[in-house]
Design an enzyme around this catalytic site. Sequence first.
Site, short mmCIF file in Angstrom:
data_model
loop_
_atom_site.label_atom_id
_atom_site.label_comp_id
_atom_site.label_asym_id
_atom_site.label_seq_id
_atom_site.Cartn_x
_atom_site.Cartn_y
_atom_site.Cartn_z
N GLU A 259 -3.10 7.40 -4.47
CA GLU A 259 -2.98 6.13 -3.75
C GLU A 259 -2.77 5.00 -4.75
OE1 GLU A 259 -5.85 4.66 -0.37
OE2 GLU A 259 -6.43 3.64 -2.22
N TYR B 120 0.86 -1.18 0.00
CA TYR B 120 0.00 0.00 0.00
C TYR B 120 0.89 1.23 0.00
CZ TYR B 120 -3.15 3.67 1.50
OH TYR B 120 -3.86 4.84 1.56
#
Length: 378
Positions: free
Chosen positions: A189, A101
């Site tokens: 992201e 992530y």
Amino acid sequence: MRLQEYQGKELFQRVGIPISAGKVALSPLEAEQAARALGGTVVVKAQVLVGGRGKAGGIKLARSPEEARAHAENIFQLQIKGERVRKVLVTEAVEIEREFYLSITIDRAAKKPVVIFSPEGGMEIEELASAHPEKIVKFHIDPLIGLQPYQVRTALYQASMEPTSLKLLSDIFFKLYQAFTQYRANLVEINPLALAAGKLIAVDSKFIIDDDDVPAELAGWEEEELAGSPEERAAKQADLQYVKLDGTIGVIGNGAGLVMATLDVVALKGGRPANFLDIGGGASAEVMKQALQIVLSDSQVQGLFINIFGGITRCDEVARGLVATQRELGIRVPMVVRLTGTNETEGRKILHAQGITPVADMEEGAAEIVRRVMAHST
Ligand code: GDP
Ligand code: MN
């Protein structure tokens, strides 16, 4: 403004973050064609501006173009957190070995960008934060001096990353920060950032751009709310008059009056039209092809009735479009063609060569298609 996944990936690509090859599709048929063009196993992904698409059934692996089409059919029916699916992204499937992530967002309190990294990607950050808070590493960037190599190294050590992966990962940190500043984002992201065959690939993208400061090159990127079914939207793009109905017999004609009359005659013979589609006056073979693709992409369609009364529309052009579609896509449902008027003889010849025998009368044609669809479905 929030970007769709495919748009965010386009920006990733511009700053050098690797993505897997993909194509946007507006209909199940386009998804099938995209899958065929890409080859191999693909992923069909709903393009909606909400997260958690995977869990909502909006992300499916497909091993063949036919499977991609079937998945797209289902995905286009979905509403994900209240949002209708209007586009899908078909991408080459990535063989994921590991998921990370990585995001950069603005920390309002600190008035600085904050980088968040976790070696446990895949799940949403809120879930990760409550399940494994110890597996999240965070640090601020001083906007005046930018992201510093030592900051990235420290973060990766804190996350217990193997020394061998440092260079690969740190490269993505810098490129993502470049995207963040260059496109004046409030949030970027990558989740998951996937490790595959020794490379890192952005499998997903989330991109929020400051509404008060949208870069000129992204003008018009805000997705307009297009109404209607996937077929209606494809028709709009092709500049064709199309209305989806709820029956099983696809109808294509030239001229709104003729198409309406055709719907009536089909109904009178006991059939249920699947749509209204007017190819307009003077339609080319190419327009006829687009019309056929749209009608055939409706999975309800079990038969096709083409009703052409040639005036400025030339029968030979229509026939050429029909034959080309038959060759390239294969028309798998029963089909009846009524063809009269300008260049009729030429048009009939083209159809005959392909084993299609047109009828001369609309009523006769309607009765014929209704009979064949019924025979086919019982
Ligand atoms: P989200 O659910 O909206 O976050 O959509 P994602 O694009 O992140 O996909 C959800 C999950 O599907 C990912 O975390 C992956 O586990 C899986 N996934 C998506 N694309 C691929 C792919 O190309 N290969 C593999 N193996 N899994 C994928
Ligand atoms: Mn994701």
